[in-house]
Design an enzyme around this catalytic site. Structure first.
Site: not given
Length: 417
Positions: A165, A305, A316, A337, A342, A403
């Site tokens: 991502c 994110h 985060e 998002k 996403h 990931f």
């Protein structure tokens, strides 16, 4: 060596809340949710039966039907978004040196639907290997920038970055560096993804990564909310024309903002889970600040994110508090998002575009769907909850993680002549 300055001169977007830049921005500032029941396949037996699909999009409005059949949806999306960005940039393709124009694109997965359908067709047959001759060129992740360059004749660096991502954020950083170092004058960068498929949904469901709020899809993506239960799968593309400042100035281009730096790091922790203390996120934001020559107190806005996962959101925000200290409470933090879902490998691109437009318009889009306070989140942080906030944003950052522990962060600034 004196590094060259890099500016943004064109934008293109194809998203679940708008099929153009203007539609996308209106969706963002009005807090529109792109989540709805899946229409691409029968999702009745899936744990998650909704996604952030594109709306009212017909590829043949943009690409000849015969040509479109040779492309996976992620490539179609890339061409449509890049066409808008190139048009928006005002570039005269007959007057630029195309040897110095590149395309660096991001895709976390690539042609998943093509791969899925070809394998399913083979499995349903008699064992004879009757595959479509376009199977491989439709599927491979690097084909999107290849098609953009073929269409426009761009002969500079051309490739795809793959870092889950974080892919399109990494693409932007590579593009920034090629222009900084004088290798290119212009690079079309960004990312695309089309993973709303039975394989995509099934795979992420098996990991327990997705929200299962099937009774209320439009409220399912709820970053920072105590009742968040996973991310919402999205699709689309974002395209950005980056240009060397003097080159842009010489042709009288409009300039949205300056891309002043980028940072990268790795969590080195787990295949899918973030480090609980956000050590990789701390590192990537510090790296970005250093690379951009910025002080923490100069940052006005961070597009996080913020995927709406229980672990990721907390880690985060802990990292932001650590990096920015007392100044953290003065930063408008958000997660777009909450509206787009996403977009995986395209997330960095469309969120960078949101960050650029925030600087341009002086409005920070909201983090929607927040109803319940999470006691694990610093209450002093301004998460721009549920309603857009007007603010003069001079410097902003956008975080994107993937990931494998991949972290990328980019910083944009109002143009300083």
């Amino acid at each position: 060596m004196q590094l060259k300055r890099v500016v943004v001169t064109g934008l293109g977007a194809l998203t679940p809340i708008g099929n153009t830049i203007d539609e996308y921005w209106n969706g963002l500032i009005n807090g529109v949710s792109g989540a709805a029941p899946v229409t691409y396949y029968d999702a009745a037996k899936f744990k998650t039966r909704f996604a952030c699909e594109l709306k009212n999009f017909n590829v043949t409005d943009f690409i000849d039907r015969k040509e479109a059949r040779k492309m996976d949806r992620f490539t179609q999306y890339a061409l449509v978004a890049s066409d808008e960005a190139i048009l928006d940039s005002g570039l005269d393709l007959d007057k630029i040196n195309k040897l110095r124009v590149g395309v660096i694109w991001g895709a976390g997965i690539g042609g998943l639907e093509t791969f899925q359908n070809e394998v399913l067709d083979f499995a349903a047959g008699d064992g004879s290997p009757r595959f479509n001759p376009f199977f491989i060129p439709k599927m491979i992740a690097d084909i999107a920038p290849g098609n953009i360059s073929i269409k426009n004749g761009f002969m500079g660096p051309n490739y795809t970055t793959v870092s889950a991502c974080a892919s399109s954020a990494n693409a932007m950083i590579d593009a920034l560096n090629y222009i900084r170092l004088g290798t290119c004058d212009i690079i079309v960068t960004g990312g695309s993804e089309a993973a709303v498929t039975i394989a995509g949904m099934g795979g992420f469901n098996a990991m327990h990564a997705l929200s299962t709020r099937n009774e209320s899809p439009e409220t399912a993506s709820r970053p920072f909310d105590a009742e968040r239960d996973g991310f919402v799968l999205g699709e689309g593309a974002g395209a950005i024309v980056l240009e060397e400042y003097e080159h842009a100035k010489a042709r009288g281009a409009k300039i949205y903002a300056e891309l002043v730096g980028g940072g990268m790091s790795s969590d080195a922790y787990h295949m899918t889970a973030p480090h609980p203390e956000g050590i990789g996120v701390i590192a990537v934001m510090k790296n970005c600040l250093e690379n951009a020559g910025l002080r923490p107190e100069e940052i006005d806005h961070i597009n996080t994110h913020g995927t709406s996962t229980p672990l990721g959101d907390v880690a985060e925000l802990k990292a932001i508090s650590e990096v920015f200290g007392e100044h953290a409470k003065n930063i408008n933090i958000n997660s777009t998002k909450s509206m787009t879902g996403h977009l995986l490998g395209a997330a960095g691109a469309i969120e960078a575009i949101a960050t650029i437009l925030t600087i341009k318009h002086g409005i920070v889009p909201p983090t929607i769907n927040h109803t319940t306070v999470d006691e694990n989140i610093n209450p002093l942080l301004n998460l721009t909850l549920n309603k857009a906030q007007k603010r003069d944003v001079k410097v902003a950052m956008s975080n994107t993680f993937g990931f494998g522990g991949h972290n990328a962060c980019v910083a944009f600034k109002k143009l300083d002549e």
